[in-house]
Design a protein around this motif. Structure first.
Motif, PDB file in Angstrom:
ATOM      1  N   SER A 240       0.840  -1.202   0.000  1.00 16.92           N
ATOM      2  CA  SER A 240       0.000   0.000   0.000  1.00 16.92           C
ATOM      3  C   SER A 240       0.874   1.251   0.000  1.00 16.92           C
ATOM      4  N   HIS A 241       2.176   1.084   0.301  1.00 14.56           N
ATOM      5  CA  HIS A 241       3.094   2.235   0.324  1.00 14.56           C
ATOM      6  C   HIS A 241       3.283   2.752  -1.104  1.00 14.56           C
ATOM      7  N   PRO A 242       3.106   4.059  -1.326  1.00 15.85           N
ATOM      8  CA  PRO A 242       3.186   4.573  -2.702  1.00 15.85           C
ATOM      9  C   PRO A 242       4.543   4.338  -3.370  1.00 15.85           C
ATOM     10  N   PHE A 243       5.608   4.148  -2.593  1.00 16.93           N
ATOM     11  CA  PHE A 243       6.907   3.849  -3.202  1.00 16.93           C
ATOM     12  C   PHE A 243       7.037   2.364  -3.563  1.00 16.93           C
ATOM     13  N   GLU A 244       6.203   1.497  -2.995  1.00 13.51           N
ATOM     14  CA  GLU A 244       6.219   0.083  -3.382  1.00 13.51           C
ATOM     15  C   GLU A 244       5.235  -0.189  -4.505  1.00 13.51           C
ATOM     16  N   ASN A 245       4.154   0.566  -4.514  1.00 10.70           N
ATOM     17  CA  ASN A 245       3.054   0.255  -5.428  1.00 10.70           C
ATOM     18  C   ASN A 245       2.295   1.535  -5.768  1.00 10.70           C
ATOM     19  N   PRO A 246       2.869   2.359  -6.653  1.00  8.64           N
ATOM     20  CA  PRO A 246       2.346   3.720  -6.828  1.00  8.64           C
ATOM     21  C   PRO A 246       1.046   3.851  -7.625  1.00  8.64           C
ATOM     22  N   THR A 247       0.726   2.921  -8.505  1.00  9.98           N
ATOM     23  CA  THR A 247      -0.426   3.147  -9.396  1.00  9.98           C
ATOM     24  C   THR A 247      -1.270   1.888  -9.596  1.00  9.98           C
ATOM     25  N   GLY A 248      -2.420   2.075 -10.219  1.00  5.10           N
ATOM     26  CA  GLY A 248      -3.252   0.939 -10.591  1.00  5.10           C
ATOM     27  C   GLY A 248      -2.521  -0.031 -11.504  1.00  5.10           C
ATOM     28  N   PHE A 249      -1.623   0.514 -12.334  1.00 10.65           N
ATOM     29  CA  PHE A 249      -0.861  -0.335 -13.254  1.00 10.65           C
ATOM     30  C   PHE A 249       0.146  -1.211 -12.499  1.00 10.65           C
ATOM     31  N   THR A 250       0.962  -0.589 -11.617  1.00  5.40           N
ATOM     32  CA  THR A 250       1.929  -1.407 -10.862  1.00  5.40           C
ATOM     33  C   THR A 250       1.194  -2.432  -9.998  1.00  5.40           C
ATOM     34  N   ASN A 251       0.008  -2.041  -9.544  1.00  2.43           N
ATOM     35  CA  ASN A 251      -0.797  -2.951  -8.733  1.00  2.43           C
ATOM     36  C   ASN A 251      -1.197  -4.194  -9.534  1.00  2.43           C
ATOM     37  N   LEU A 252      -1.604  -3.985 -10.785  1.00 11.54           N
ATOM     38  CA  LEU A 252      -1.961  -5.126 -11.632  1.00 11.54           C
ATOM     39  C   LEU A 252      -0.729  -5.991 -11.900  1.00 11.54           C
ATOM     40  N   VAL A 253       0.410  -5.331 -12.159  1.00 12.28           N
ATOM     41  CA  VAL A 253       1.652  -6.088 -12.382  1.00 12.28           C
ATOM     42  C   VAL A 253       1.937  -6.978 -11.167  1.00 12.28           C
ATOM     43  N   GLN A 254       1.767  -6.417  -9.984  1.00 12.80           N
ATOM     44  CA  GLN A 254       2.064  -7.183  -8.776  1.00 12.80           C
ATOM     45  C   GLN A 254       1.110  -8.366  -8.604  1.00 12.80           C
ATOM     46  N   ILE A 255      -0.158  -8.154  -8.943  1.00 12.75           N
ATOM     47  CA  ILE A 255      -1.118  -9.258  -8.831  1.00 12.75           C
ATOM     48  C   ILE A 255      -0.766 -10.353  -9.840  1.00 12.75           C
ATOM     49  N   VAL A 256      -0.426  -9.945 -11.056  1.00 12.68           N
ATOM     50  CA  VAL A 256      -0.029 -10.927 -12.073  1.00 12.68           C
ATOM     51  C   VAL A 256       1.190 -11.724 -11.588  1.00 12.68           C
ATOM     52  N   LEU A 257       2.139 -11.010 -10.982  1.00 11.64           N
ATOM     53  CA  LEU A 257       3.357 -11.684 -10.513  1.00 11.64           C
ATOM     54  C   LEU A 257       3.053 -12.746  -9.468  1.00 11.64           C
ATOM     55  N   MET A 258       2.135 -12.420  -8.539  1.00 14.52           N
ATOM     56  CA  MET A 258       1.790 -13.395  -7.496  1.00 14.52           C
ATOM     57  C   MET A 258       1.217 -14.668  -8.108  1.00 14.52           C
ATOM     58  N   LEU A 259       0.437 -14.487  -9.170  1.00 15.70           N
ATOM     59  CA  LEU A 259      -0.340 -15.622  -9.688  1.00 15.70           C
ATOM     60  C   LEU A 259       0.353 -16.337 -10.840  1.00 15.70           C
ATOM     61  N   ALA A 260       1.363 -15.704 -11.440  1.00 19.58           N
ATOM     62  CA  ALA A 260       1.925 -16.230 -12.688  1.00 19.58           C
ATOM     63  C   ALA A 260       2.450 -17.660 -12.524  1.00 19.58           C
ATOM     64  N   ILE A 261       3.375 -17.859 -11.613  1.00 20.07           N
ATOM     65  CA  ILE A 261       3.968 -19.199 -11.466  1.00 20.07           C
ATOM     66  C   ILE A 261       2.959 -20.192 -10.877  1.00 20.07           C
ATOM     67  N   PRO A 262       2.248 -19.835  -9.794  1.00 23.78           N
ATOM     68  CA  PRO A 262       1.288 -20.809  -9.238  1.00 23.78           C
ATOM     69  C   PRO A 262       0.219 -21.273 -10.243  1.00 23.78           C
ATOM     70  N   PHE A 263      -0.282 -20.353 -11.083  1.00 19.81           N
ATOM     71  CA  PHE A 263      -1.310 -20.760 -12.045  1.00 19.81           C
ATOM     72  C   PHE A 263      -0.704 -21.444 -13.278  1.00 19.81           C
ATOM     73  N   SER A 264       0.607 -21.360 -13.468  1.00 21.43           N
ATOM     74  CA  SER A 264       1.238 -22.030 -14.608  1.00 21.43           C
ATOM     75  C   SER A 264       1.760 -23.414 -14.255  1.00 21.43           C
ATOM     76  N   LEU A 265       2.013 -23.639 -12.957  1.00 19.29           N
ATOM     77  CA  LEU A 265       2.571 -24.932 -12.559  1.00 19.29           C
ATOM     78  C   LEU A 265       1.671 -26.137 -12.883  1.00 19.29           C
ATOM     79  N   PRO A 266       0.326 -25.998 -12.824  1.00 25.04           N
ATOM     80  CA  PRO A 266      -0.490 -27.146 -13.255  1.00 25.04           C
ATOM     81  C   PRO A 266      -0.202 -27.559 -14.704  1.00 25.04           C
ATOM     82  N   ARG A 267       0.088 -26.584 -15.555  1.00 34.27           N
ATOM     83  CA  ARG A 267       0.467 -26.892 -16.937  1.00 34.27           C
ATOM     84  C   ARG A 267       1.785 -27.681 -16.948  1.00 34.27           C
ATOM     85  N   THR A 268       2.730 -27.228 -16.119  1.00 38.23           N
ATOM     86  CA  THR A 268       4.002 -27.929 -15.989  1.00 38.23           C
ATOM     87  C   THR A 268       3.768 -29.371 -15.541  1.00 38.23           C
ATOM     88  N   PHE A 269       2.907 -29.514 -14.544  1.00 38.16           N
ATOM     89  CA  PHE A 269       2.554 -30.835 -14.014  1.00 38.16           C
ATOM     90  C   PHE A 269       1.972 -31.717 -15.112  1.00 38.16           C
TER      91      PHE A 269
END
Lengths: 557, 203
Positions: A240-269
């Motif tokens: 929530s700190h503006p220097f960690e996550n300043p905009t709606g865009f960086t916020n979306l990037v961060q959400i994508v990052l959290m989910l990218a590997i976990p949601f791709s691993l079933p494909r790997t499996f």
């Protein structure tokens, strides 16, 4: 536009991004962990650390390597914190006390990133970089390695081995996490996340006041914090700190990052067991739970029930203007349905039922989609339980992917699903059952009196045992009791399940593959997805309903 | 080889691996990102400092500020930020939300008091005060307010500065930022940037 439509549109945008990336990323991970070729830099590294990359390990040897590496990590992070006073770039901060150093070392090695401290007032740059950022990478790579070992256990037949931990660890870092982190860190800097070594800068504000503006190498930390589902903030206010996550865009990037590997691993499996449909069944179960949970949290927060939100006109206490409600709930759901635990809004100030959702997300075992690696192995354990239950119903020997699930396998899976509930409930109960501890917990630690205070303690143990790291942050956790008890919960909550998963992987790898027959339960159809979702929910609901009824449900209803 | 010496060897391998990773990931990775950031994107990497008309740095575009007197009373010539739980208010060394729960008596009292204070300051009824004006943000450093809260403050600021209300209202509208990509987050007004423009307009 009305807020529900906006909420749906942004989830749609997120889903689109994930759909696009899960294929190449999932296939790439399958390639990394299946390839027999080492990069030149990897060969040099193996020589340096004294590892034969071609040597296969039994499950016991694989486990010994995981534990040895993690123990060294705890000792190193502990030592760095204790030595802070003499380290460079420490911003003049003193050595970190023993109890807090222990808690933090365990927290980052277990991929939890629970923070009993306020970073800007406690941790200098050297501790953040040499201690914490390194663990953000390696703890994530350990999680993926263990998941891959379990997948190999399912894929291999009549073999005593699961691969080589050091190779899996190295490839996860050098071929996956490091290149992605560099790329994403630069995207985040472009989006406004800071990256400097300036320390604190004093300014006279526009109206003549004084303000001290922090600096720091934040973007580099932020990228791996999200990509590795770690979640430990550079600043106290986390994402929530503006220097960690300043905009709606960086916020979306961060959400994508959290989910990218976990949601791709079933494909790997799916790729590694030679049947992609199996991976998509797991993915479908994860996505179903994700959508249901996100919808519930968003509706609760938009509804804004409770005295304070009603009086304010909306549940905006502890939320940033630029994110508003629906973008805060999307982040909060992604963070607690994975093992990230980062926050862009303060969960302690959520509505009563809204605040219960992150707890439920963690109580489900963080499997939808869960942490990097830990989410996949958690869901595969639940798949084993689901197959077993289906087998009981129709009176056939349960089997999963051609592997017979005998007493040993079911015992291991059952123990797995008992570990974290035991830690959560025992930790919460002991906090109130030991008179001296109770006095300290109620007098020092709890911020909000009454039922909400119980929620704060329950949330803390749920978060620690499931290696999430988010908090009802009103709780003052930098006390001997919480530093010790939560430290123990994080350690046991990480490594007991890993022992059980690797033991299960070893026993599955040793089995022959039995051909499927007309009586075999298909595990790639919607029917099985439904069964898996049902088992996931029922197992947690039965375990946690009583304690939820005592705290958030009692407050919210 | 005994099992003890085997696991002893694992620790030696682990120690060397951790040492290399600390160098590569702790030092090397951070140095590369810092180097690229500082060379290619210096303004962003340094936190977007903003200066007044005299070129004096007055803060960061991303970090909110208080526009109050020493006692915490709103200065009427400035647009006001949200309530803050960071230290004694917008303390850059102590980012934090209040973490008060939805039924917390202190929070309920605080919201009631803030609502009455804002309504009095702006000369409007309490029902017109938007939620962000009476709640503390997550970071305590929220640089922005809702467009509704900014518009609510126009008449009072215009009067305090002896400016035409329409001019101040137009300035506010020019600082309304929409959602990123049209759907992410909520529309906002950056208070420090708005106040900076306001001060040069008055001067």
């Amino acid at each position: 536009m009305d807020s529900s439509l906006l909420a749906i549109l942004q989830v749609g945008a997120l889903a689109l991004v994930l759909v696009v990336i899960h294929r190449p990323l999932g296939d790439y991970m399958a390639h990394i962990y299946s390839s027999t070729k080492d990069l030149r830099v990897e060969r040099g590294f193996y020589r340096l650390i004294g590892v034969d990359a071609r040597a296969e390990q039994s499950w016991m040897a694989y486990l010994r390597s995981v534990l040895a590496f993690s123990l060294i990590g705890v000792l190193l992070v502990y030592a760095i914190q204790r030595a802070q006073a003499v380290l460079p770039y420490s911003l003049g901060l003193p050595a970190i006390p023993e109890g807090l150093s222990f808690n933090t070392a365990v927290s980052f090695v277990t991929n939890t990133n629970w923070q009993s401290y306020s970073p800007e007032a406690t941790m200098g740059y050297t501790v953040q970089l040499a201690g914490l950022a390194v663990q953000n990478f390696v703890s994530a790579a350990v999680g993926i390695a263990v998941a891959i070992a379990l997948v190999r256990g399912l894929a291999r037949t009549r073999q005593g081995t699961l691969g080589n931990f050091w190779v899996d660890l190295t490839r996860g870092i050098l071929r996956l996490l490091l290149p992605l982190a560099v790329l994403v860190a630069i995207v985040l800097v472009a989006g406004g996340v800071i990256q400097n070594f300036a320390g604190f800068t004093d300014v006279t504000t526009l109206s003549g006041g004084a303000q001290s503006i922090p600096g720091g190498p934040v973007a580099s930390q932020e990228a791996i914090k999200m990509l590795g589902t770690n979640g430990g903030g550079f600043f106290n206010a986390n994402s929530s700190h503006p220097f960690e996550n300043p905009t709606g865009f960086t916020n979306l990037v961060q959400i994508v990052l959290m989910l990218a590997i976990p949601f791709s691993l079933p494909r790997t499996f799916g790729a590694m067991v030679g049947d992609k449909r199996q991976g998509y069944a797991i993915l479908a179960a994860m996505a179903t739970i994700f959508v249901v949970s996100l919808t519930a949290l968003t509706l609760f927060e938009l509804g804004g029930a409770g005295t304070a939100p009603q009086l304010a006109g909306a549940a905006m206490e502890g939320k940033e203007t630029r994110f508003g409600i629906a973008t805060s709930t999307l982040f909060g759901s992604a963070s607690t349905l994975t093992s990230t635990g980062a926050v862009n809004s303060m969960h302690d100030s959520f509505t009563s039922l809204g605040g219960m959702m992150p707890m439920i997300n963690m109580m489900l075992g963080e499997v939808a989609p869960g942490g990097v690696g830990s989410g996949l192995y958690g869901m595969l354990i639940l798949a084993v339980i689901a197959v077993f239950i289906a087998g009981l119903l129709v009176g056939r020997t349960p089997e999963y992917l051609g592997k017979k699930l005998g007493p040993r396998e079911i015992k291991l899976a059952s123990l797995y699903i008992l570990v974290t509930p035991t830690l959560v409930l025992a930790g919460t109960a002991l906090s109130f059952a030991i008179p001296a501890v109770r006095a300290d917990v109620e007098g020092t630690s709890i911020l909000n009196p009454g039922l909400h205070g119980l929620s704060e303690v329950l949330y803390a143990f749920t978060s620690a045992a499931n290696n999430n790291g988010s908090a009802f942050a009103g709780l003052t956790a930098n006390t001997p009791w919480f530093n010790t008890a939560l430290g123990a919960a994080m350690l046991f909550g990480r490594f007991i399940p890993i022992v059980l998963v690797l033991a299960l992987a070893g026993s599955l790898a040793a089995q022959p593959k039995i051909p499927s027959t007309a009586g075999t339960l298909p595990t790639h159809r919607p029917q099985f997805v439904g069964l898996l979702v049902g088992v996931t929910i029922i197992v947690s609901a039965l375990t946690y309903f009583p304690v939820l009824a005592l705290a958030p449900l009692a407050e919210g209803l | 080889m005994s099992s003890r010496s085997r696991s002893g060897r694992q620790y030696w391998v682990a120690l060397r691996a951790m040492a290399v990773f600390t160098l590569v990931l702790g030092v090397g990775y951070t140095a590369v990102v810092t180097g690229i950031g500082q060379l290619a994107l210096p303004a962003q990497a340094d936190g977007q400092p903003v200066s007044d008309a005299d070129g004096r740095v007055v803060g960061s575009a991303l970090i909110g500020q208080s526009f109050t007197d020493a006692d915490g009373n709103a200065l009427p010539q400035w647009f006001q930020s949200r309530p803050s739980a960071a230290g004694s208010g917008y303390d850059g060394t102590a980012s934090s939300g209040s973490n008060l729960g939805p039924e917390n008596a202190d929070l309920i009292t605080a919201i009631g008091d803030r609502r009455a204070a804002v309504a009095k300051l702006e000369g409007v009824s309490e029902s017109e005060v938007p939620a962000d004006a009476v709640t503390a943000s997550a970071s305590g450093l929220d640089p922005q307010i809702s467009p509704e809260y900014a518009r609510l403050q126009v008449a009072r600021v215009a009067e305090a500065r002896d400016l035409p209300e329409a001019k101040v209202a137009a300035l506010v509208e020019s600082f309304v930022e929409g959602r990123d990509l049209g759907i992410l987050g909520d529309p906002t007004v950056n208070v420090l940037e708005l106040n900076l423009a306001l001060s040069s307009m008055a001067g």
